[in-house]
Scaffold this motif. Sequence first.
Motif, short mmCIF file in Angstrom:
data_model
loop_
_atom_site.label_atom_id
_atom_site.label_comp_id
_atom_site.label_asym_id
_atom_site.label_seq_id
_atom_site.Cartn_x
_atom_site.Cartn_y
_atom_site.Cartn_z
N PRO A 1 5.77 7.45 -4.25
CA PRO A 1 4.99 6.42 -3.54
C PRO A 1 5.90 5.24 -3.18
O PRO A 1 6.62 4.71 -4.02
CB PRO A 1 3.92 6.00 -4.56
CG PRO A 1 3.81 7.19 -5.47
CD PRO A 1 5.18 7.79 -5.54
N HIS A 2 5.86 4.84 -1.90
CA HIS A 2 6.75 3.78 -1.44
C HIS A 2 6.07 2.93 -0.37
O HIS A 2 5.13 3.36 0.29
CB HIS A 2 8.06 4.37 -0.89
CG HIS A 2 7.85 5.26 0.30
ND1 HIS A 2 7.37 6.55 0.19
CD2 HIS A 2 8.02 5.05 1.63
CE1 HIS A 2 7.27 7.09 1.38
NE2 HIS A 2 7.65 6.20 2.28
N TRP A 3 6.57 1.71 -0.23
CA TRP A 3 6.09 0.75 0.76
C TRP A 3 7.20 -0.25 0.99
O TRP A 3 7.94 -0.59 0.06
CB TRP A 3 4.84 0.05 0.23
CG TRP A 3 4.33 -1.07 1.09
CD1 TRP A 3 3.42 -0.97 2.10
CD2 TRP A 3 4.70 -2.45 1.03
NE1 TRP A 3 3.20 -2.20 2.66
CE2 TRP A 3 3.97 -3.13 2.02
CE3 TRP A 3 5.57 -3.19 0.23
CZ2 TRP A 3 4.09 -4.50 2.23
CZ3 TRP A 3 5.69 -4.54 0.43
CH2 TRP A 3 4.95 -5.20 1.43
N THR B 1 10.78 10.55 -0.19
CA THR B 1 9.54 9.94 0.28
C THR B 1 8.29 10.54 -0.37
O THR B 1 7.18 10.09 -0.10
CB THR B 1 9.42 10.03 1.81
OG1 THR B 1 9.51 11.39 2.20
CG2 THR B 1 10.51 9.21 2.48
N ARG B 2 8.48 11.51 -1.27
CA ARG B 2 7.34 11.99 -2.05
C ARG B 2 7.02 11.02 -3.18
O ARG B 2 5.96 11.09 -3.78
CB ARG B 2 7.62 13.38 -2.60
CG ARG B 2 7.66 14.44 -1.48
CD ARG B 2 8.02 15.78 -2.01
NE ARG B 2 9.38 15.73 -2.57
CZ ARG B 2 10.00 16.73 -3.15
NH1 ARG B 2 9.39 17.89 -3.25
NH2 ARG B 2 11.22 16.60 -3.61
N GLU C 1 0.87 -1.17 0.00
CA GLU C 1 0.00 0.00 0.00
C GLU C 1 0.91 1.22 0.00
O GLU C 1 1.15 1.83 1.04
CB GLU C 1 -0.90 0.01 1.22
CG GLU C 1 -1.90 -1.13 1.27
CD GLU C 1 -2.77 -1.07 2.52
OE1 GLU C 1 -3.01 0.05 3.04
OE2 GLU C 1 -3.18 -2.13 2.98
N PRO C 2 1.46 1.59 -1.17
CA PRO C 2 2.41 2.72 -1.22
C PRO C 2 1.80 4.02 -0.70
O PRO C 2 0.63 4.31 -0.93
CB PRO C 2 2.76 2.82 -2.71
CG PRO C 2 2.47 1.47 -3.25
CD PRO C 2 1.29 0.97 -2.47
N LYS C 3 2.63 4.77 0.03
CA LYS C 3 2.24 6.06 0.59
C LYS C 3 3.29 7.10 0.22
O LYS C 3 4.41 6.75 -0.16
CB LYS C 3 2.17 5.99 2.12
CG LYS C 3 1.27 4.92 2.67
CD LYS C 3 -0.14 5.34 2.65
CE LYS C 3 -0.98 4.30 3.39
NZ LYS C 3 -2.29 4.13 2.87
N THR C 4 2.94 8.36 0.35
CA THR C 4 3.89 9.44 0.13
C THR C 4 3.81 10.40 1.31
O THR C 4 2.79 10.48 2.00
CB THR C 4 3.58 10.24 -1.16
OG1 THR C 4 2.29 10.84 -1.01
CG2 THR C 4 3.59 9.36 -2.39
N HIS C 5 4.90 11.09 1.56
CA HIS C 5 4.95 12.14 2.58
C HIS C 5 6.23 12.93 2.35
O HIS C 5 7.10 12.53 1.57
CB HIS C 5 4.89 11.55 4.00
CG HIS C 5 5.87 10.46 4.26
ND1 HIS C 5 7.15 10.69 4.71
CD2 HIS C 5 5.75 9.12 4.12
CE1 HIS C 5 7.78 9.54 4.85
NE2 HIS C 5 6.96 8.56 4.49
#
Length: 194
Positions: free
Chosen positions: A160-162, A157-158, A119-123
């Motif tokens: 998308p990563h998991w 981390t912008r 579930e890739p996220k970005t921040h």
Amino acid sequence: MDDDLNGALDAVGPRLRALRRERETTLADLSAATGISVSTLSRLESGGRRPTLELLLPLARAHGVTLDELVDAPPTGDPRIHLRPVAAFGMTMLPLTRRPGGIQAYKLIIPAGGRAEPEPKTHEGYEWVYVLNGRLRLVLGEHDLVLEPGEAAEFDTRVPHWFGRADAEGVEFLSLFGSQGERAHLRARPRARE
């Protein structure tokens, strides 16, 4: 003893102001984050109000510092880091640093078990990971990578990563996480000529 206590409390206001300015935060932003009124925050910083534990705890949390750092408590002489592990997202995160701002270091442990769906996220931020044991699956944008012990990856981390287990075995890895644009700087000796 009373003089030491008064001196320590008097120094809290300037320290609060310096922390807020260092983080480029306004009194209004800090008020929203802590629930403490702007006028109370202003009086704390100027020394017009004596700090209490009820005021200092939310301020320490908002600034990302320990209460000891906020009041400049004298060192205990014990160099060990006693930070509490956090269990979240199916893993255990052990903080290895307590320095506010800048680069934060964590040891992450994902126990053995079934394979999770990415579930890739970005921040905001920049991250560097180094695998200690097991095999780490890193989904980064369109890349799906497996990192073995001794391998590292760094990324913005912008994107998308998991990350999770690459197989049913557990995995342990280190993570250095910095604010936007902060990267880990590694120094390596050049390879010897043959």
